[in-house]
Design an enzyme around this catalytic site. Sequence first.
Site, PDB file in Angstrom:
ATOM      1  N   GLU A 119      35.234  30.494  41.527  1.00  0.00           N
ATOM      2  CA  GLU A 119      36.102  31.157  40.555  1.00  0.00           C
ATOM      3  C   GLU A 119      37.556  31.091  41.040  1.00  0.00           C
ATOM      4  OE1 GLU A 119      35.565  32.194  37.461  1.00  0.00           O
ATOM      5  OE2 GLU A 119      37.722  32.396  37.577  1.00  0.00           O
ATOM      6  N   PHE A 124      54.395  29.478  43.576  1.00  0.00           N
ATOM      7  CA  PHE A 124      54.075  29.829  44.966  1.00  0.00           C
ATOM      8  C   PHE A 124      55.188  29.446  45.934  1.00  0.00           C
ATOM      9  CE2 PHE A 124      49.855  31.705  45.149  1.00  0.00           C
ATOM     10  CZ  PHE A 124      49.545  31.642  43.790  1.00  0.00           C
ATOM     11  N   THR A 174      33.067  32.915  46.728  1.00  0.00           N
ATOM     12  CA  THR A 174      33.673  31.870  47.559  1.00  0.00           C
ATOM     13  C   THR A 174      32.853  31.741  48.840  1.00  0.00           C
ATOM     14  OG1 THR A 174      35.828  32.449  46.657  1.00  0.00           O
ATOM     15  CG2 THR A 174      35.818  31.189  48.713  1.00  0.00           C
ATOM     16  N   LEU A 195      40.177  32.759  39.224  1.00  0.00           N
ATOM     17  CA  LEU A 195      41.015  33.764  38.565  1.00  0.00           C
ATOM     18  C   LEU A 195      41.868  34.525  39.578  1.00  0.00           C
ATOM     19  CD1 LEU A 195      39.778  36.832  39.176  1.00  0.00           C
ATOM     20  CD2 LEU A 195      38.121  36.162  37.468  1.00  0.00           C
ATOM     21  N   LYS A 235      41.128  35.952  54.074  1.00  0.00           N
ATOM     22  CA  LYS A 235      39.762  35.701  54.542  1.00  0.00           C
ATOM     23  C   LYS A 235      39.361  34.244  54.306  1.00  0.00           C
ATOM     24  CE  LYS A 235      36.945  36.904  50.469  1.00  0.00           C
ATOM     25  NZ  LYS A 235      36.368  35.592  50.199  1.00  0.00           N
ATOM     26  N   GLU A 283      43.676  38.221  40.378  1.00  0.00           N
ATOM     27  CA  GLU A 283      43.719  39.629  39.976  1.00  0.00           C
ATOM     28  C   GLU A 283      45.062  39.893  39.310  1.00  0.00           C
ATOM     29  OE1 GLU A 283      42.804  42.165  43.318  1.00  0.00           O
ATOM     30  OE2 GLU A 283      40.962  41.057  43.695  1.00  0.00           O
ATOM     31  N   CYS A 326      41.611  37.410  48.953  1.00  0.00           N
ATOM     32  CA  CYS A 326      41.154  36.014  49.088  1.00  0.00           C
ATOM     33  C   CYS A 326      41.869  35.207  50.167  1.00  0.00           C
ATOM     34  CB  CYS A 326      41.286  35.304  47.748  1.00  0.00           C
ATOM     35  SG  CYS A 326      40.120  35.935  46.533  1.00  0.00           S
ATOM     36  N   ALA A 370      59.694  33.449  48.442  1.00  0.00           N
ATOM     37  CA  ALA A 370      59.638  33.992  49.805  1.00  0.00           C
ATOM     38  C   ALA A 370      59.377  35.493  49.735  1.00  0.00           C
ATOM     39  CB  ALA A 370      60.958  33.715  50.510  1.00  0.00           C
TER      40      ALA A 370
END
Length: 435
Positions: A151, A252, A122, A153, A266, A155, A263, A255
């Site tokens: 990418e 997503f 990224t 994906l 950052k 984890e 990811c 809560a």
Amino acid sequence: MKITMIGAGYVGLVSGVCFADFGHDVICLDKDERKIEALRTGRVPIFEPGLEQLVAANVASGRLSFSTDLSASVSESDVIFIAVGTPSRRGDGHADLSYVRDAAREIAAHLKNFTVVVTKSTVPVGTGDEVERIIRETNPDADVAVVSNPEFLREGAAIDDFKRPDRIVIGLHDERARAVMTEVYRPLYLNQAPLLFTTRRTSELVKYAGNAFLAMKITFINEMADLCEKVGANVQEVARGIGLDGRIGSKFLHAGPGYGGSCFPKDTLALVKTAQDHDSPVRLIETTVSINDNRKRAMGRKVIHAAGGDVRGKRIAVLGLTFKPNTDDMRDSPAIAIIQALQDGGARVIGYDPEGMENAHKVIDNLTTAKGPYEAAEGADALVLVTEWNQFRALDFARLKAAMSSPVLVDLRNIYKRDEVERHGFAYTSIGQPG
Ligand SMILES: NC(=O)c1ccc[n+]([C@@H]2O[C@H](COP(=O)([O-])OP(=O)(O)OC[C@H]3O[C@@H](n4cnc5c(N)ncnc54)[C@H](O)[C@@H]3O)[C@@H](O)[C@H]2O)c1
């Protein structure tokens, strides 16, 4: 296709083994000798469900190998993927591109025939231009097409995500790379995964925009949870009520204690910095970053409140240390800030995680760990559920109550029902639900 993968971490290793499984010849390179040595002897240095078996099968088929030396494989490869880390740069939060630049320089020296160099890490907008500049400077005769292929994906579900992606984004300028990338991803294309071809800069931005949007969605529902607590509403029902709207979607919207991981923290920060540099600030994301940073420590205060307002000298058990289940990754896990806040308040913290304890000890000082949830709960004044591993979804409350010195459960993932927990004599605190 002959593929070299530079970087055998979570992304490089999973991508490399999946490409081998598609039938390509893949060599995964890493500077970390211990990692490569482990892989060569059949040990997978990270925890990712299904990875060990897939590595073993593809090594046995002769399509997958590992090395620390790129000189031989680079000159033989049709495609070279750069999948090295791009962590936050110390001090200013920009993406640290030093690993990407080093990889570009190392590749350049060994290029021979036409080669497609793909940035899978990224990286901020414009990094593809820089990779191309470094390669041309280092080796003016190199015949390369530099491509962006971020990418997506996750984890914990990495193999399935790689093999069944929602989309594959490919940014390029040199048309010769289009046929090569189509061939690389042919098995997925045949499975109807959309291949989205675009420019390199657009592709680089798609990755950051995607992660920033998801981070914002999580942060939105977390703020709704706080409001629910104040007004006596239930955030899970609010999430369901809005998630059923096709324009919003239900994913997503859980809560919790704030997003963490390798990811979102950052990448949101790097997007903020890129946007500021281009005089086009992304204020929604700036606010998302700051809300989320404050939230993690606020969760520590929530636990202190649930434990009677003072944890000095108390023993607090924490279940789940990794940033999410099914990984051993501790990078930016909310557990770090929560445990720090508890320790600052004078508590003794005993943690347990099915896969993350070794990494947890590296990033959390003075952490005692237990062999299981019930050992962690022994003599505890409160039990905190931070990460929703499956094995914490059906805890034996009678056994916990007998082990603990005071039956207090703080469920930061809302995996239990209040009635059920209270029936066992526990005081129950959750996120965004009426007390
Ligand atoms: N982890 C994820 O879930 C995920 C998902 C999507 C995208 N990404 C992105 O993918 C990239 C890699 O992430 P990761 O989690 O796999 O990182 P990681 O830290 O697990 O792995 C990176 C690996 O690269 C190696 N490396 C660094 N420089 C090298 C060089 N010059 N030559 C050979 N090896 C080198 C390191 O030793 C390390 O093993 C990052 O940019 C990240 O943002 C990560």
